[in-house]
Design an enzyme around this catalytic site. Structure first.
Site, mmCIF file in Angstrom:
data_model
loop_
_atom_site.group_PDB
_atom_site.id
_atom_site.type_symbol
_atom_site.label_atom_id
_atom_site.label_comp_id
_atom_site.label_asym_id
_atom_site.label_seq_id
_atom_site.Cartn_x
_atom_site.Cartn_y
_atom_site.Cartn_z
ATOM 1 N N LYS A 49 -21.069 56.808 36.500
ATOM 2 C CA LYS A 49 -21.803 57.016 37.863
ATOM 3 C C LYS A 49 -22.814 55.833 37.892
ATOM 4 C CE LYS A 49 -21.020 61.974 38.477
ATOM 5 N NZ LYS A 49 -21.672 63.237 38.814
ATOM 6 N N TYR A 81 -15.514 63.725 47.302
ATOM 7 C CA TYR A 81 -16.431 64.825 46.920
ATOM 8 C C TYR A 81 -16.304 65.955 48.132
ATOM 9 C CZ TYR A 81 -19.165 62.959 43.266
ATOM 10 O OH TYR A 81 -19.447 62.477 41.996
ATOM 11 N N PHE A 113 -25.948 70.201 47.947
ATOM 12 C CA PHE A 113 -26.418 68.808 47.533
ATOM 13 C C PHE A 113 -25.486 67.774 47.953
ATOM 14 C CE2 PHE A 113 -23.821 71.665 44.427
ATOM 15 C CZ PHE A 113 -22.895 70.841 44.220
ATOM 16 N N ARG A 146 -13.318 66.400 29.651
ATOM 17 C CA ARG A 146 -14.309 67.279 30.130
ATOM 18 C C ARG A 146 -15.181 67.690 29.139
ATOM 19 N NH1 ARG A 146 -15.282 68.076 35.880
ATOM 20 N NH2 ARG A 146 -15.768 70.276 35.250
ATOM 21 N N THR A 158 -21.841 70.468 33.537
ATOM 22 C CA THR A 158 -22.308 69.642 34.441
ATOM 23 C C THR A 158 -23.700 69.089 34.341
ATOM 24 O OG1 THR A 158 -20.600 70.738 35.774
ATOM 25 C CG2 THR A 158 -22.651 69.579 37.244
ATOM 26 N N ARG A 200 -23.032 63.958 28.299
ATOM 27 C CA ARG A 200 -24.356 64.471 29.062
ATOM 28 C C ARG A 200 -25.115 64.774 28.395
ATOM 29 N NH1 ARG A 200 -20.181 67.175 33.754
ATOM 30 N NH2 ARG A 200 -20.114 65.234 35.218
ATOM 31 N N ASN A 210 -25.858 62.649 36.198
ATOM 32 C CA ASN A 210 -25.457 63.204 35.024
ATOM 33 C C ASN A 210 -24.346 62.378 34.474
ATOM 34 O OD1 ASN A 210 -23.380 63.902 37.010
ATOM 35 N ND2 ASN A 210 -23.385 65.992 36.567
ATOM 36 N N HIS A 228 -18.437 61.044 35.855
ATOM 37 C CA HIS A 228 -17.572 61.982 36.489
ATOM 38 C C HIS A 228 -16.269 62.182 35.706
ATOM 39 C CE1 HIS A 228 -14.997 64.036 39.632
ATOM 40 N NE2 HIS A 228 -13.842 62.996 39.346
ATOM 41 N N GLU A 269 -7.630 61.817 42.598
ATOM 42 C CA GLU A 269 -8.413 60.953 42.544
ATOM 43 C C GLU A 269 -7.891 59.661 42.095
ATOM 44 O OE1 GLU A 269 -11.102 63.093 39.836
ATOM 45 O OE2 GLU A 269 -11.601 64.623 41.367
HETATM 46 P P1 RTP Z 1 -18.199 65.567 38.408
HETATM 47 O O1 RTP Z 1 -17.227 66.176 39.514
HETATM 48 O O2 RTP Z 1 -19.153 64.899 38.845
HETATM 49 O O3 RTP Z 1 -17.257 65.236 37.255
HETATM 50 O O4 RTP Z 1 -18.879 67.068 37.830
HETATM 51 P P2 RTP Z 1 -18.719 68.586 37.604
HETATM 52 O O5 RTP Z 1 -17.279 68.730 37.786
HETATM 53 O O6 RTP Z 1 -19.084 68.917 36.175
HETATM 54 O O7 RTP Z 1 -19.503 69.289 38.628
HETATM 55 P P3 RTP Z 1 -19.020 69.701 40.171
HETATM 56 O O8 RTP Z 1 -19.457 71.043 40.314
HETATM 57 O O9 RTP Z 1 -17.693 69.029 40.524
HETATM 58 O O10 RTP Z 1 -19.940 68.901 40.913
HETATM 59 C C1 RTP Z 1 -20.215 67.482 41.545
HETATM 60 C C2 RTP Z 1 -21.484 66.951 40.936
HETATM 61 O O11 RTP Z 1 -22.464 67.290 41.837
HETATM 62 C C3 RTP Z 1 -24.040 67.364 41.235
HETATM 63 N N1 RTP Z 1 -24.416 68.601 41.309
HETATM 64 N N2 RTP Z 1 -25.431 68.564 41.839
HETATM 65 N N3 RTP Z 1 -28.139 69.748 42.744
HETATM 66 C C4 RTP Z 1 -27.136 70.650 42.080
HETATM 67 O O12 RTP Z 1 -27.381 71.694 41.689
HETATM 68 C C5 RTP Z 1 -26.100 69.815 41.611
HETATM 69 N N4 RTP Z 1 -24.873 70.788 41.059
HETATM 70 C C6 RTP Z 1 -23.980 69.812 41.151
HETATM 71 C C7 RTP Z 1 -23.489 66.909 39.869
HETATM 72 O O13 RTP Z 1 -23.931 65.491 39.785
HETATM 73 C C8 RTP Z 1 -22.155 67.024 39.678
HETATM 74 O O14 RTP Z 1 -21.697 66.183 38.625
HETATM 75 MG MG MG Z 2 -16.249 68.132 39.443
#
Ligand code: RTP
Ligand code: MG
Length: 147
Positions: free
Chosen positions: A9, A49, A57, A85, A91, A102, A112, A115, A126
């Site tokens: 990122k 997204y 968010f 992962r 996350t 991370r 973080n 992705h 993707e």
């Molecule tokens: P990613 O998609 O980036 O690989 O991350 P992930 O699966 O671990 O998490 P996901 O639930 O898909 O969330 C996507 C991205 O959103 C941001 N986030 N911010 N402010 C918040 O509470 C919050 N929660 C999630 C994070 O940057 C996350 O990677």
């Molecule tokens: Mg995700």
């Protein structure tokens, strides 16, 4: 052999972490299939997204991911989707174990560093969003020839 979409990122690019992150996946034994430095357009960010559209968010997420260059990659390996992962960690970097990307490099959930696709369906989706079929390079590694 499974393929996954991984992306350093904007925060990871700004902090010069591309090399360290690529090294971890190479060390794991995954094979690089495609990679490019790019700036994500608004429409691609929104599509990528989409699943988070209703989350509080979402706007912050889209604006962050378009704020500077990212390093988009496709990696291949046995169990690479779940394996990558695991290597990324939780996350929220505050909850990510030391030894994970991370956990070792991050502090904030909104920054973080990396992705990674979370399922075979999202990996296929993707990879298709970010790369043309002709950008995906399949090749055999016959390492003994080079040593
Ligand atoms: P990613 O998609 O980036 O690989 O991350 P992930 O699966 O671990 O998490 P996901 O639930 O898909 O969330 C996507 C991205 O959103 C941001 N986030 N911010 N402010 C918040 O509470 C919050 N929660 C999630 C994070 O940057 C996350 O990677
Ligand atoms: Mg995700």
């Amino acid at each position: 052999m499974e393929r996954t979409f991984l992306m350093v990122k904007p925060d990871g690019v700004q902090r010069n972490l591309i090399g360290s992150i690529v090294q971890r996946f190479e060390d794991k034994g995954y094979q690089l299939v495609a990679a490019k430095l790019m700036t994500i357009e608004q429409s691609l960010a929104e599509t990528h997204y989409e699943e988070h559209k209703e989350r509080p968010f979402y706007n912050e997420l889209v604006s962050f991911i378009t704020s500077g260059p990212v390093f988009a990659m496709v990696w291949e390996g046995e169990g690479a989707i779940a394996g990558a992962r695991e290597m990324m960690g939780a996350t929220n970097p505050q909850e990510a174990s030391p030894g994970t990307i991370r956990g070792d490099f991050g502090q904030q959930v909104s920054k973080n560093i990396i992705h990674g696709s979370d399922s075979p369906e999202s990996a296929a989706r993707e990879i298709g969003l970010f790369f043309d079929e002709k950008e995906l390079v399949s090749y055999d590694k016959s390492i003994s020839e080079w040593l």
